[in-house]
Structure formats: structure tokens, C-alpha cells
Motif scaffolding. Structure first.
Motif, mmCIF file in Angstrom:
data_model
loop_
_atom_site.group_PDB
_atom_site.id
_atom_site.type_symbol
_atom_site.label_atom_id
_atom_site.label_comp_id
_atom_site.label_asym_id
_atom_site.label_seq_id
_atom_site.Cartn_x
_atom_site.Cartn_y
_atom_site.Cartn_z
ATOM 1 N N ARG A 52 30.470 13.531 11.841
ATOM 2 C CA ARG A 52 30.909 14.596 11.732
ATOM 3 C C ARG A 52 31.650 15.080 10.277
ATOM 4 N N ALA A 53 31.010 16.080 9.908
ATOM 5 C CA ALA A 53 31.832 16.124 8.160
ATOM 6 C C ALA A 53 33.753 16.808 8.761
ATOM 7 N N PRO A 54 34.102 16.516 8.003
ATOM 8 C CA PRO A 54 34.452 15.516 7.088
ATOM 9 C C PRO A 54 34.448 14.427 7.327
ATOM 10 N N TYR A 55 33.760 13.265 6.489
ATOM 11 C CA TYR A 55 33.454 12.306 7.045
ATOM 12 C C TYR A 55 33.733 11.160 5.368
ATOM 13 N N ARG A 56 33.363 9.749 5.794
ATOM 14 C CA ARG A 56 33.467 9.161 4.390
ATOM 15 C C ARG A 56 31.854 8.226 4.848
ATOM 16 N N PRO A 57 31.582 8.606 4.040
ATOM 17 C CA PRO A 57 30.055 8.118 3.614
ATOM 18 C C PRO A 57 30.401 6.370 2.676
ATOM 19 N N LEU A 58 29.216 5.341 3.433
ATOM 20 C CA LEU A 58 29.005 4.247 2.611
ATOM 21 C C LEU A 58 28.339 4.531 0.988
ATOM 22 N N ASP A 59 28.695 3.923 0.319
ATOM 23 C CA ASP A 59 28.408 3.941 -0.599
ATOM 24 C C ASP A 59 27.622 2.750 -0.595
ATOM 25 N N ALA A 60 26.246 2.918 -1.258
ATOM 26 C CA ALA A 60 25.221 1.368 -2.341
ATOM 27 C C ALA A 60 26.574 0.008 -1.719
ATOM 28 N N TYR A 61 27.324 -0.262 -2.366
ATOM 29 C CA TYR A 61 28.035 -1.480 -1.685
ATOM 30 C C TYR A 61 28.352 -1.925 -0.432
ATOM 31 N N GLU A 62 29.194 -0.326 -0.445
ATOM 32 C CA GLU A 62 29.094 -0.534 1.707
ATOM 33 C C GLU A 62 28.525 -0.775 2.326
ATOM 34 N N SER A 63 26.774 -0.332 2.713
ATOM 35 C CA SER A 63 25.873 -0.241 2.762
ATOM 36 C C SER A 63 25.416 -1.891 2.762
ATOM 37 N N ALA A 64 25.286 -2.032 1.501
ATOM 38 C CA ALA A 64 24.843 -3.616 1.338
ATOM 39 C C ALA A 64 25.672 -4.842 2.188
ATOM 40 N N LEU A 65 27.404 -4.532 2.320
ATOM 41 C CA LEU A 65 27.953 -5.215 3.458
ATOM 42 C C LEU A 65 27.532 -5.007 4.957
ATOM 43 N N VAL A 66 27.389 -3.843 5.195
ATOM 44 C CA VAL A 66 26.831 -3.796 6.325
ATOM 45 C C VAL A 66 25.575 -4.177 6.926
ATOM 46 N N GLU A 67 24.817 -4.748 6.032
ATOM 47 C CA GLU A 67 23.686 -5.362 6.218
ATOM 48 C C GLU A 67 23.446 -6.910 6.073
ATOM 49 N N ARG A 68 25.065 -7.243 5.159
ATOM 50 C CA ARG A 68 25.158 -8.999 4.982
ATOM 51 C C ARG A 68 25.808 -9.121 6.686
ATOM 52 N N PHE A 69 26.899 -8.316 7.239
ATOM 53 C CA PHE A 69 27.187 -8.662 8.169
ATOM 54 C C PHE A 69 25.496 -8.398 9.268
ATOM 55 N N LEU A 70 25.040 -7.500 9.442
ATOM 56 C CA LEU A 70 24.103 -7.784 10.668
ATOM 57 C C LEU A 70 23.515 -9.418 10.147
ATOM 58 N N ASP A 71 22.974 -9.772 9.235
ATOM 59 C CA ASP A 71 22.233 -11.021 9.171
ATOM 60 C C ASP A 71 23.066 -12.065 9.890
ATOM 61 N N GLU A 72 24.673 -12.096 8.928
ATOM 62 C CA GLU A 72 25.535 -12.829 9.016
ATOM 63 C C GLU A 72 25.562 -13.383 10.709
ATOM 64 N N PHE A 73 25.915 -12.498 11.134
ATOM 65 C CA PHE A 73 25.565 -12.151 12.843
ATOM 66 C C PHE A 73 25.280 -11.993 14.135
ATOM 67 N N GLY A 74 23.765 -12.031 13.315
ATOM 68 C CA GLY A 74 22.901 -11.681 13.355
ATOM 69 C C GLY A 74 22.493 -12.553 15.291
ATOM 70 N N ASP A 75 22.351 -13.678 15.175
ATOM 71 C CA ASP A 75 21.917 -14.155 16.111
ATOM 72 C C ASP A 75 23.012 -13.904 17.834
ATOM 73 N N LEU A 76 24.619 -13.487 17.178
ATOM 74 C CA LEU A 76 25.660 -12.940 18.164
ATOM 75 C C LEU A 76 25.537 -11.586 18.608
#
Length: 306
Positions: A276-300
Motif C-alpha cells: 500500500r502507498a506510500p511504499y518503496r518500489p524496487l528498482d531494476a537492480y533490486e529486482s535482479a537481486l531478488v531473482e538471484r536470491f530465488l535462483d541461489e536458494f531455489g532448492d530450499l
């Protein structure tokens, strides 16, 4: 209600919203059920990770009701948080939560407009007095609220109020506070918050539990289980892998809330990663960090099945 049911891994539940920003009650029930199935010892609502400051009273009441319905008869404890600023309202909410079936109360001391220290203590004591037979977790979050309570003042409170059973420590660093409270008279067990950034130090100091968010709570359960089984090297190795991500997200409370919601949405736990606004949207680099996190820990962190 035993203290052990509050210790261990006791995450704060997030609140899913629709695209239009309305509370997704069915989605919240799904979050509760999923988290209860991960091996946690307790769940807490509403906290900062729940965006409690963006919920109206009716929404909080409905979601609390859903939580208590889903936890009734379960091993995991339901901790209902009372973050209200006005003492009279906090007292009413604490009593209502206990009357509705809450196993414990989490109490966030008042902090809006920096009330005098004596008034903060009076507020805490009033809530403790209101639920004398219910365990209370005092949330000590000076970084987020600016409210400072010394370990001695907290021990004095516990001496007068035996139902003050735990302190959630979100000081920076948390370790000295955990030690001061645990070694005091009376000793007070602590939960470490702040996404468990300092969890290894807290574990070495004998923390009773950790209270992170809920979108990747399986990782915290894994760390806790490894440490409890004596495999400290594996526990620390897993935390070390997580730490760069935690350190990045914990630079801002709204940032970690958004990152966790995006993780939950990508795993299939919630339909939308709307804050809900006001909120802090992720920028492109932060979104990519989320994807790396999910890739790294996907087995768990497998996809959530419905």
C-alpha cells in the motif's frame, strides 16, 4: 502456554493486497497456513512486515480473526501484536486479543512524537497489567522507533510483571542487549529481529528465537534446526550465503517489505506483490537481486502449491 512455544523461529506475517490495494483475506489465510507448515514455533501479526501502519481497525480485526481461526488447536503459538500509540486503545486491544484466543501479546512501545520516557514505561505497564496471565513479548526496536529502554529498566519491568516473558531485540547491534537481559536477574529470554542479520551472534549468546519476515522463512528454520542439532558450521554457512541479500534489503524497512512480498509472489504464495502507498518500489537492480536470491536458494524455497 509454555515459553518454548514462542522461541525458535517465529515469523511476522505479511498481508497480501489485491491490485486495487484491498486486503486479500483468502490470500492471508493461505499465508498463515503455509507458514504454519514450515516448522515454525509461532507466528506474529501485525508487525512492520505486515504493514500494520497501513491497515484500518476493521482490517486488523478481520485479519487477526483469520489468524486465530487458523492457529486454533495448532502447536505453533499465535502472537498478536499491539502497536497502538494510545495507552487506552492498546489496553483494549490487548484484552480483546487475549479474549479472542491469542497465545501471547507482542507489545511495541509508543514512539510517535517521542513521548517522555516515564509515559512510555507507564504505557507498557498498563498493557502488562491488562493481561496478567498472558505471556508478553516486549518489542525493543530503537532503530525503527527511536524509543530507548535500558536493559535494567526492562528487567525492572519484568520483576514487577512476571508475564513479561520475552524481549524482541532489534537494537543495532542486538548482541549486548541479549546478553544483558539473559544474564540479568530476572533473566529474560530474547528473540532477535531485524531479519536476523545478526543471527549468528545472537545464537552464540543463547537467543531464544528469531523473528524474521515470512517469505523465505524456510531458510531460518533450516538454520535453527542445524544449530540446534549441533551442526553449527552448516548453520553459519547458510546464514553467510543469505547475509549479502539481507544486508541490502535491511537498509530500509519499506525496501525489505517490498522485497519479501516480491519473493512471496514469485514463489506463488501470494497473487500480487502490492504494497500500500506510500511504499518503496524496487528498482531494476533490486529486482535482479531478488531473482538471484530465488535462483541461489531455489532448492530450499520450492514453489508454493495451493
Amino acid at each position: 502456554m509454555t515459553p518454548g512455544r514462542i522461541g525458535g523461529v517465529a515469523p511476522v506475517l505479511e498481508v497480501p493486497f489485491t491490485i486495487a490495494g484491498e486486503v486479500d483475506e483468502a490470500g492471508f489465510a493461505r499465508v498463515v497456513d503455509h507458514v504454519l507448515g514450515t516448522g515454525v514455533t509461532a507466528v506474529m501479526f501485525p508487525g512492520f512486515a505486515s504493514e500494520f501502519h497501513k491497515l484500518d481497525d476493521a482490517e486488523r480485526d478481520r485479519l487477526t480473526g483469520i489468524l486465530l481461526e487458523r492457529t486454533a488447536g495448532r502447536e505453533a503459538a499465535a502472537i498478536v501484536s499491539v502497536p497502538d500509540h494510545a495507552t487506552a486503545i492498546a489496553v483494549r486491544r490487548a484484552r480483546a486479543a487475549v479474549g479472542a484466543g491469542a497465545d501471547a501479546i507482542n507489545l511495541l512501545p509508543p514512539h510517535f512524537l517521542s513521548p517522555p520516557g516515564a509515559q512510555v514505561l507507564a504505557h507498557v505497564e498498563a498493557v502488562l497489567d491488562a493481561v496478567p496471565s498472558t505471556p508478553v513479548v516486549l518489542q525493543y526496536a530503537p532503530a525503527q522507533t527511536g524509543t530507548v529502554l535500558s536493559p535494567r529498566s526492562i528487567r525492572d519491568l519484568a520483576g514487577r510483571h512476571p508475564n513479561l516473558r520475552f524481549v524482541k531485540v532489534e537494537a543495532v547491534p542486538p548482541g549486548p542487549v541479549i546478553t544483558a537481559l539473559g544474564d540479568g536477574d530476572p533473566p529474560i529470554p530474547c528473540l532477535v529481529g531485524y531479519a536476523g542479520v545478526q543471527l549468528p551472534d545472537a545464537l552464540r549468546r543463547g537467543t531464544a528465537g528469531v523473528q524474521p519476515g515470512c517469505s523465505f522463512v524456510e531458510l531460518y528454520v533450516r538454520i535453527w534446526d542445524l544449530w540446534s542439532a549441533g551442526d553449527t558450521d552448516a548453520a553459519l554457512a547458510l546464514h553467510t550465503r543469505m547475509l549479502p541479500y539481507l544486508a541490502s534489503w535491511m537498509q530500509d524497512v519499506e525496501l525489505v517489505i517490498q522485497a519479501e512480498k516480491t519473493i512471496s509472489q514469485r514463489r506463488g504464495l501470494i497473487d500480487h506483490d502490492v504494497c500500500r502507498a506510500p511504499y518503496r518500489p524496487l528498482d531494476a537492480y533490486e529486482s535482479a537481486l531478488v531473482e538471484r536470491f530465488l535462483d541461489e536458494f531455489g532448492d530450499l524455497l520450492p514453489p508454493v502449491t495451493r
